[in-house]
Design a protein around this motif. Structure first.
Motif, short mmCIF file in Angstrom:
data_model
loop_
_atom_site.label_atom_id
_atom_site.label_comp_id
_atom_site.label_asym_id
_atom_site.label_seq_id
_atom_site.Cartn_x
_atom_site.Cartn_y
_atom_site.Cartn_z
N ALA A 31 4.19 -0.38 -14.49
CA ALA A 31 3.37 -1.30 -13.69
C ALA A 31 4.06 -2.65 -13.53
CB ALA A 31 2.00 -1.48 -14.35
N ALA A 32 4.66 -3.15 -14.60
CA ALA A 32 5.39 -4.42 -14.52
C ALA A 32 6.58 -4.31 -13.58
CB ALA A 32 5.83 -4.85 -15.91
N GLU A 33 7.29 -3.19 -13.64
CA GLU A 33 8.44 -2.98 -12.73
C GLU A 33 7.98 -2.91 -11.29
OE1 GLU A 33 10.29 0.55 -14.19
OE2 GLU A 33 11.27 -0.48 -15.86
N GLU A 38 7.46 -5.46 -5.99
CA GLU A 38 6.60 -5.90 -4.89
C GLU A 38 6.74 -7.40 -4.66
OE1 GLU A 38 3.88 -5.76 -1.77
OE2 GLU A 38 5.04 -4.19 -2.73
N LYS A 39 6.81 -8.17 -5.73
CA LYS A 39 7.02 -9.62 -5.60
C LYS A 39 8.37 -9.92 -4.94
CE LYS A 39 4.12 -11.38 -9.33
NZ LYS A 39 4.11 -12.10 -10.62
N ALA A 40 9.40 -9.20 -5.34
CA ALA A 40 10.73 -9.39 -4.76
C ALA A 40 10.71 -9.03 -3.27
CB ALA A 40 11.76 -8.56 -5.50
N ARG A 41 10.03 -7.95 -2.92
CA ARG A 41 9.94 -7.54 -1.51
C ARG A 41 9.21 -8.60 -0.68
NH1 ARG A 41 6.55 -5.67 2.05
NH2 ARG A 41 4.80 -5.57 0.62
N ARG A 42 8.09 -9.11 -1.21
CA ARG A 42 7.33 -10.14 -0.49
C ARG A 42 8.12 -11.44 -0.38
NH1 ARG A 42 1.40 -9.77 -0.02
NH2 ARG A 42 0.86 -7.63 -0.49
N ARG A 43 8.84 -11.78 -1.45
CA ARG A 43 9.65 -12.99 -1.44
C ARG A 43 10.73 -12.88 -0.37
NH1 ARG A 43 11.41 -12.94 -6.52
NH2 ARG A 43 9.34 -13.37 -7.29
N GLN A 48 9.67 -17.97 -0.34
CA GLN A 48 9.07 -18.36 -1.62
C GLN A 48 7.58 -18.65 -1.44
OE1 GLN A 48 10.71 -17.44 -4.07
NE2 GLN A 48 11.47 -19.26 -5.09
N PRO A 49 6.75 -18.22 -2.39
CA PRO A 49 5.33 -18.54 -2.30
C PRO A 49 5.12 -20.03 -2.54
CG PRO A 49 5.81 -17.47 -4.38
CD PRO A 49 7.07 -17.43 -3.57
N PRO A 50 4.03 -20.58 -2.02
CA PRO A 50 3.78 -22.00 -2.23
C PRO A 50 3.56 -22.30 -3.71
CG PRO A 50 1.89 -20.96 -1.20
CD PRO A 50 2.99 -19.94 -1.23
#
Length: 165
Positions: A31-33, A38-43, A48-50
């Motif tokens: 789950a952490a991976e 997913e965070k890397a894909r969105r980034r 970068q998120p605000p």
């Protein structure tokens, strides 16, 4: 027979518990991976998120404290300058010591305060725009009213002559 090992049920139970623990660890790891991927894909897709309001406040405090500690004040002279700088540094450190624990415990509070500030600003803008619109539309009506109600002195105005005798 009392010195014999317990039946194999106890060892099987320990093995099942160990498998469950590793399964739970594997699930958490997977789950952490997945979350990191997913965070890397969105980034990569959105940038970068605000940064949170608490982090922005922390940056502001850092910049202000650096700026205050680097200012050389000509008002205090050469003798009182170092003492004044020491006092400024101490005040900044005390302010930081008071604010940072609050920011770390409740970072979402600053996000809510920032959102509330944005809402107040939007309400203010709306009120100002509405008032400006009334002023600009009333300005043309006011000129018409002045032209219509202008008294040229011949008694043709909207008022009536009053005899005081």
């Amino acid at each position: 027979m009392s010195e014999e090992l317990p039946p194999s049920d106890a060892t099987e139970k320990e093995a099942v518990d160990e498998v469950r623990a590793t399964d739970a660890d594997a699930w958490a790891t997977a789950a952490a991976e997945d979350l990191a991927a997913e965070k890397a894909r969105r980034r990569a897709e959105y940038g970068q998120p605000p940064v949170s309001a608490a982090e922005e406040l922390r940056k502001l405090v850092d910049v202000v404290s650096e700026k205050l500690s680097s200012i050389q004040s000509p008002l205090f002279g050469a003798v009182a300058g170092p003492a004044a700088q020491q006092v400024v540094k101490q005040v900044v450190q005390q302010a930081r010591a008071a604010v940072e624990p609050v920011m770390e415990r409740n970072p979402e509070v600053f996000d809510h305060l920032a959102a509330a500030g944005n809402e107040l600003l939007a309400a203010y803008r709306s009120a100002v725009q509405a008032q400006e619109q009334r002023w600009t539309t009333r300005g043309t009506d006011l000129h018409k009213d002045l032209e219509e109600n202008r008294d040229d002195g011949a008694g043709s105005g909207p008022g009536q002559r009053i005899d005081l005798d």
